[in-house]
Design a protein around this motif. Structure first.
Motif, PDB file in Angstrom:
ATOM      1  N   ALA A  48      62.894  11.625  24.335  1.00  0.00           N
ATOM      2  CA  ALA A  48      62.494  11.562  22.930  1.00  0.00           C
ATOM      3  C   ALA A  48      63.338  10.541  22.169  1.00  0.00           C
ATOM      4  N   GLU A  49      64.632  10.476  22.469  1.00  0.00           N
ATOM      5  CA  GLU A  49      65.487   9.468  21.835  1.00  0.00           C
ATOM      6  C   GLU A  49      65.052   8.062  22.231  1.00  0.00           C
ATOM      7  N   ALA A  50      64.756   7.873  23.521  1.00  0.00           N
ATOM      8  CA  ALA A  50      64.286   6.562  23.978  1.00  0.00           C
ATOM      9  C   ALA A  50      62.981   6.187  23.279  1.00  0.00           C
ATOM     10  N   VAL A 261      75.404   4.807  21.633  1.00  0.00           N
ATOM     11  CA  VAL A 261      75.478   6.075  20.886  1.00  0.00           C
ATOM     12  C   VAL A 261      76.107   7.155  21.768  1.00  0.00           C
ATOM     13  N   ALA A 262      75.550   7.396  22.949  1.00  0.00           N
ATOM     14  CA  ALA A 262      76.276   7.994  24.076  1.00  0.00           C
ATOM     15  C   ALA A 262      76.819   9.405  23.880  1.00  0.00           C
ATOM     16  N   ARG A 263      76.333  10.136  22.911  1.00  0.00           N
ATOM     17  CA  ARG A 263      76.848  11.481  22.664  1.00  0.00           C
ATOM     18  C   ARG A 263      75.694  12.408  22.298  1.00  0.00           C
ATOM     19  N   ARG A 264      75.689  13.602  22.879  1.00  0.00           N
ATOM     20  CA  ARG A 264      74.711  14.627  22.493  1.00  0.00           C
ATOM     21  C   ARG A 264      74.775  14.879  20.986  1.00  0.00           C
ATOM     22  N   THR A 265      75.993  14.917  20.439  1.00  0.00           N
ATOM     23  CA  THR A 265      76.157  15.226  19.023  1.00  0.00           C
ATOM     24  C   THR A 265      75.716  14.080  18.114  1.00  0.00           C
ATOM     25  N   ARG A 266      75.335  12.934  18.693  1.00  0.00           N
ATOM     26  CA  ARG A 266      74.893  11.800  17.896  1.00  0.00           C
ATOM     27  C   ARG A 266      73.423  11.459  18.150  1.00  0.00           C
ATOM     28  N   TYR A 267      72.734  12.283  18.949  1.00  0.00           N
ATOM     29  CA  TYR A 267      71.312  12.085  19.218  1.00  0.00           C
ATOM     30  C   TYR A 267      70.517  13.118  18.433  1.00  0.00           C
ATOM     31  N   ARG A 268      69.538  12.685  17.682  1.00  0.00           N
ATOM     32  CA  ARG A 268      68.762  13.623  16.876  1.00  0.00           C
ATOM     33  C   ARG A 268      68.002  14.619  17.749  1.00  0.00           C
ATOM     34  N   ALA A 269      67.505  14.175  18.895  1.00  0.00           N
ATOM     35  CA  ALA A 269      66.736  15.070  19.761  1.00  0.00           C
ATOM     36  C   ALA A 269      67.594  16.196  20.333  1.00  0.00           C
ATOM     37  N   TYR A 270      68.910  16.021  20.325  1.00  0.00           N
ATOM     38  CA  TYR A 270      69.835  17.064  20.761  1.00  0.00           C
ATOM     39  C   TYR A 270      70.418  17.833  19.573  1.00  0.00           C
ATOM     40  N   GLY A 272      71.814  16.250  16.778  1.00  0.00           N
ATOM     41  CA  GLY A 272      72.867  15.512  16.088  1.00  0.00           C
ATOM     42  C   GLY A 272      72.316  14.395  15.220  1.00  0.00           C
ATOM     43  N   MET A 273      73.163  13.418  14.932  1.00  0.00           N
ATOM     44  CA  MET A 273      72.773  12.236  14.162  1.00  0.00           C
ATOM     45  C   MET A 273      73.816  11.158  14.406  1.00  0.00           C
ATOM     46  N   PRO A 274      73.466   9.861  14.201  1.00  0.00           N
ATOM     47  CA  PRO A 274      72.312   9.302  13.491  1.00  0.00           C
ATOM     48  C   PRO A 274      71.108   8.993  14.381  1.00  0.00           C
ATOM     49  N   GLY A 275      71.235   9.115  15.698  1.00  0.00           N
ATOM     50  CA  GLY A 275      70.113   8.844  16.590  1.00  0.00           C
ATOM     51  C   GLY A 275      70.186   7.474  17.229  1.00  0.00           C
ATOM     52  N   LEU A 276      69.449   7.353  18.333  1.00  0.00           N
ATOM     53  CA  LEU A 276      69.463   6.124  19.117  1.00  0.00           C
ATOM     54  C   LEU A 276      68.876   4.950  18.356  1.00  0.00           C
ATOM     55  N   ASP A 277      68.028   5.219  17.388  1.00  0.00           N
ATOM     56  CA  ASP A 277      67.370   4.126  16.673  1.00  0.00           C
ATOM     57  C   ASP A 277      68.157   3.626  15.467  1.00  0.00           C
ATOM     58  N   TYR A 278      69.421   4.030  15.322  1.00  0.00           N
ATOM     59  CA  TYR A 278      70.228   3.532  14.210  1.00  0.00           C
ATOM     60  C   TYR A 278      70.317   2.010  14.242  1.00  0.00           C
ATOM     61  N   LEU A 279      70.471   1.446  15.439  1.00  0.00           N
ATOM     62  CA  LEU A 279      70.594  -0.010  15.556  1.00  0.00           C
ATOM     63  C   LEU A 279      69.403  -0.725  14.924  1.00  0.00           C
TER      64      LEU A 279
END
Length: 314
Positions: A48-50, A261-270, A272-279
């Motif tokens: 989902a993050e991808a 991003v590389a962290r469960r706590t930084r992936y929205r689908a897990y 967290g935030m801000p998510g893989l699409d921050y870039l």
């Protein structure tokens, strides 16, 4: 099979021009003792993050998890097929601190490591797979080192990566802890036959020194900027300023962008935030506003395509 002049993704070898806008450094599957509670071990959520990255306009990504550490190239291939992302998988090894005591990988000698990495690149990166039709191969070699330090294992990995590069012509990524020891690790790789022009130095923006960055660009290396959305360390504005100052000194053709991003706590689908699409969603519009759309296109398309293209083997 050696894809000289092409980019090796998990689904197929493609022409460099087919790669598209590329996030040079992310993780979809990763487990490390250094990151307890931040495991990326759920294929559906990582997928989902991808998908969010693809929806935000990114066409390709490097999945930078090397050997061990929860790497699952079969899952990565399924995510690539489901999302339409061109994904390049990674072999090699990380810095030693990422491996648990007793892990057999750090005990291997350089020859065994080189054979392992080369097989991942040319046969199949799935454990025990004989390759052939449907093989999932890595397209990138990775090594890592500590902060101004190289352990005996890390030196063996550097030597093994160099041997695998000589055998295949595959591109190389090097993890630099806080952006340290860049010239020193380039020298080690050069001793092993890896030109700087085949190497991306990850995390150079963690040491935001445009003078140093320009020197590294002029030496021929690619520099990875992947520290956006880490506001405890520095604001995105500092990263953009360093990048633009480097471009002013050395031009744009050796710079790469990724989120790491590389962290469960930084992936929205897990959760967290801000998510893989921050870039693409937050950082790239700011960079385009200050540096122009042509600069963004160079950093996202032309540069990663050139870096990830396999060379003739030595």
């Amino acid at each position: 099979m050696n894809p000289t002049g092409r980019v090796r993704t998990v689904l197929a070898d493609i022409e460099p021009g087919e790669l598209g806008r590329t996030d040079y450094h992310e993780h979809l599957t990763q487990v490390s003792p250094l990151l307890p509670g931040d495991e990326l071990d759920d294929e559906e959520r990582s997928g989902a993050e991808a998908a969010s990255l693809r929806a935000a306009g990114i066409d390709a990504m490097v999945e930078a998890t090397p050997t061990g550490l929860g790497r699952d190239v079969a899952a990565i291939a399924r995510i690539a097929a489901a999302t339409g992302l061109n994904i390049v998988a990674t072999t090699g090894a990380h810095r030693e601190a990422h491996y648990r005591p007793g892990d057999p990988l750090p005990a291997e000698d350089a020859a065994a490591l080189a054979a392992r990495f080369t097989a991942d690149l040319t046969v199949d990166a799935r454990p025990g797979s004989p390759g052939g039709a449907g093989a999932v191969r890595a397209g990138l070699l990775k090594a890592g080192a500590g902060y101004w330090s190289v352990s005996p294992f890390e030196r063996r990995v550097l030597d093994a990566v160099a041997a695998a590069h000589r055998a295949t012509g595959a591109p190389v990524m090097v993890h630099l802890e806080h952006g340290s020891a860049a010239f020193e690790l380039l020298a080690v790789l050069a001793e092993g036959g890896v030109p700087a022009s085949a190497v991306a130095l990850a995390h150079m923006d963690r040491n935001p020194d445009p003078g140093l960055h320009a020197e590294l660009c002029e030496a021929g290396a690619y520099l990875g900027y992947d520290g956006m959305a880490r506001h405890r360390e520095r604001p995105d504005s500092e990263l953009i300023a360093c990048l633009l100052a480097t471009v002013e000194r050395a031009g744009p053709h050796r710079l790469l962008l990724g989120g790491d991003v590389a962290r469960r706590t930084r992936y929205r689908a897990y959760g967290g935030m801000p998510g893989l699409d921050y870039l693409p969603r937050r950082f790239l519009p700011r960079l385009a506003a200050e540096g122009g759309a042509e600069l963004v296109d160079t950093l996202l398309a032309a540069n990663p395509a050139a870096w990830l293209t396999w060379r003739s083997a030595a």
